[in-house]
Design a protein around this motif. Structure first.
Motif, PDB file in Angstrom:
ATOM      1  N   GLN A 179       0.826  -1.205   0.000  1.00 18.63           N
ATOM      2  CA  GLN A 179       0.000   0.000   0.000  1.00 18.63           C
ATOM      3  C   GLN A 179       0.864   1.261   0.000  1.00 18.63           C
ATOM      4  O   GLN A 179       0.598   2.203  -0.749  1.00 18.63           O
ATOM      5  N   LEU A 180       1.934   1.274   0.798  1.00 23.01           N
ATOM      6  CA  LEU A 180       2.807   2.452   0.874  1.00 23.01           C
ATOM      7  C   LEU A 180       3.573   2.650  -0.430  1.00 23.01           C
ATOM      8  O   LEU A 180       3.786   3.789  -0.864  1.00 23.01           O
ATOM      9  N   LYS A 181       4.003   1.568  -1.043  1.00 20.37           N
ATOM     10  CA  LYS A 181       4.734   1.676  -2.306  1.00 20.37           C
ATOM     11  C   LYS A 181       3.852   2.277  -3.401  1.00 20.37           C
ATOM     12  O   LYS A 181       4.304   3.104  -4.175  1.00 20.37           O
ATOM     13  N   THR A 182       2.594   1.870  -3.453  1.00 20.26           N
ATOM     14  CA  THR A 182       1.710   2.417  -4.475  1.00 20.26           C
ATOM     15  C   THR A 182       1.385   3.881  -4.203  1.00 20.26           C
ATOM     16  O   THR A 182       1.274   4.671  -5.137  1.00 20.26           O
ATOM     17  N   GLN A 183       1.256   4.261  -2.934  1.00 16.06           N
ATOM     18  CA  GLN A 183       0.971   5.654  -2.591  1.00 16.06           C
ATOM     19  C   GLN A 183       2.153   6.570  -2.938  1.00 16.06           C
ATOM     20  O   GLN A 183       1.959   7.697  -3.353  1.00 16.06           O
ATOM     21  N   CYS A 184       3.382   6.074  -2.748  1.00 20.61           N
ATOM     22  CA  CYS A 184       4.577   6.885  -3.001  1.00 20.61           C
ATOM     23  C   CYS A 184       5.076   6.753  -4.434  1.00 20.61           C
ATOM     24  O   CYS A 184       5.867   7.573  -4.881  1.00 20.61           O
ATOM     25  N   GLY A 185       4.659   5.720  -5.134  1.00 19.19           N
ATOM     26  CA  GLY A 185       5.144   5.496  -6.488  1.00 19.19           C
ATOM     27  C   GLY A 185       6.614   5.126  -6.500  1.00 19.19           C
ATOM     28  O   GLY A 185       7.373   5.575  -7.361  1.00 19.19           O
ATOM     29  N   ALA A 186       7.031   4.315  -5.545  1.00 21.11           N
ATOM     30  CA  ALA A 186       8.441   3.942  -5.415  1.00 21.11           C
ATOM     31  C   ALA A 186       8.538   2.477  -5.018  1.00 21.11           C
ATOM     32  O   ALA A 186       7.551   1.848  -4.634  1.00 21.11           O
ATOM     33  N   GLY A 187       9.746   1.950  -5.085  1.00 27.44           N
ATOM     34  CA  GLY A 187      10.003   0.586  -4.655  1.00 27.44           C
ATOM     35  C   GLY A 187      10.264   0.524  -3.174  1.00 27.44           C
ATOM     36  O   GLY A 187      10.407   1.545  -2.512  1.00 27.44           O
ATOM     37  N   GLY A 188      10.356  -0.680  -2.656  1.00 25.11           N
ATOM     38  CA  GLY A 188      10.628  -0.830  -1.234  1.00 25.11           C
ATOM     39  C   GLY A 188      10.697  -2.282  -0.841  1.00 25.11           C
ATOM     40  O   GLY A 188      10.460  -3.177  -1.641  1.00 25.11           O
ATOM     41  N   THR A 189      11.037  -2.510   0.436  1.00 21.39           N
ATOM     42  CA  THR A 189      11.173  -3.863   0.953  1.00 21.39           C
ATOM     43  C   THR A 189      10.944  -3.870   2.454  1.00 21.39           C
ATOM     44  O   THR A 189      10.927  -2.825   3.102  1.00 21.39           O
ATOM     45  N   VAL A 190      10.783  -5.087   3.002  1.00 24.75           N
ATOM     46  CA  VAL A 190      10.691  -5.292   4.447  1.00 24.75           C
ATOM     47  C   VAL A 190      11.957  -6.012   4.886  1.00 24.75           C
ATOM     48  O   VAL A 190      12.284  -7.070   4.358  1.00 24.75           O
ATOM     49  N   LYS A 191      12.694  -5.433   5.837  1.00 29.90           N
ATOM     50  CA  LYS A 191      13.898  -6.051   6.387  1.00 29.90           C
ATOM     51  C   LYS A 191      13.845  -5.973   7.899  1.00 29.90           C
ATOM     52  O   LYS A 191      13.787  -4.883   8.469  1.00 29.90           O
ATOM     53  N   ASP A 192      13.873  -7.115   8.566  1.00 35.28           N
ATOM     54  CA  ASP A 192      13.905  -7.190  10.036  1.00 35.28           C
ATOM     55  C   ASP A 192      12.802  -6.359  10.681  1.00 35.28           C
ATOM     56  O   ASP A 192      13.058  -5.540  11.553  1.00 35.28           O
ATOM     57  N   SER A 193      11.565  -6.535  10.245  1.00 37.71           N
ATOM     58  CA  SER A 193      10.383  -5.818  10.715  1.00 37.71           C
ATOM     59  C   SER A 193      10.519  -4.300  10.583  1.00 37.71           C
ATOM     60  O   SER A 193       9.986  -3.547  11.384  1.00 37.71           O
ATOM     61  N   GLU A 194      11.267  -3.864   9.594  1.00 34.52           N
ATOM     62  CA  GLU A 194      11.363  -2.452   9.212  1.00 34.52           C
ATOM     63  C   GLU A 194      10.982  -2.352   7.747  1.00 34.52           C
ATOM     64  O   GLU A 194      11.306  -3.228   6.955  1.00 34.52           O
ATOM     65  N   ILE A 195      10.302  -1.269   7.394  1.00 39.27           N
ATOM     66  CA  ILE A 195       9.926  -1.048   6.001  1.00 39.27           C
ATOM     67  C   ILE A 195      10.855   0.005   5.420  1.00 39.27           C
ATOM     68  O   ILE A 195      11.072   1.052   6.035  1.00 39.27           O
ATOM     69  N   GLU A 196      11.416  -0.285   4.244  1.00 41.65           N
ATOM     70  CA  GLU A 196      12.273   0.663   3.541  1.00 41.65           C
ATOM     71  C   GLU A 196      11.602   1.035   2.232  1.00 41.65           C
ATOM     72  O   GLU A 196      11.252   0.169   1.439  1.00 41.65           O
TER      73      GLU A 196
END
Length: 122
Positions: A80-97
């Motif tokens: 949901q956050l990636k689509t709102q920002c129009g950017a890529g991302g990932t989950v690492k160690d219960s953190e969202i980047e």
């Protein structure tokens, strides 16, 4: 001197699930070993949003920390956050980047979703 050679069928049979030592019996306890994460409701979580460049060769990444949720919940939130920002991302160690600097936008989105989000760092 005699040398003994193994049959190829013996080698195949020994490559299966072979228990070398078991103190408490032969049972699978992988469910007990996994850590149980409590699913805390969004208003009770303190979320920090911070832009970071460390260890990323000068690329800016927005890191969201402080989640107390299951990996499935984080994956859905990430999408949901990636689509709102129009950017890529990932989950690492219960953190969202999220790629890029989107601190203000992410704080607004997270507060609309019910999280207590703050901007951290300078």
């Amino acid at each position: 001197m005699t040398t003994s050679k193994r049959n190829s069928s013996d080698a195949k049979a020994s490559t299966g699930k072979r228990v070398v030592y078991s103190e408490f019996g032969n049972f699978d306890n992988s469910a007990a070993v996994e850590r149980a994460l409590p699913e805390v409701p969004p208003p009770q979580q303190n979320i920090r949003v911070q832009a970071s460049r460390k260890g990323r060769k000068g690329k800016t990444v927005t890191v969201i920390t402080g989640f107390q949720a299951k990996p499935e919940t984080l994956a859905a939130l990430l999408k949901q956050l990636k689509t709102q920002c129009g950017a890529g991302g990932t989950v690492k160690d219960s953190e969202i980047e999220i790629q890029g600097e989107h601190t203000q936008k992410l704080v607004e989105i997270l507060t609309k979703l019910g999280y207590k989000a703050k901007i951290s760092g300078g």
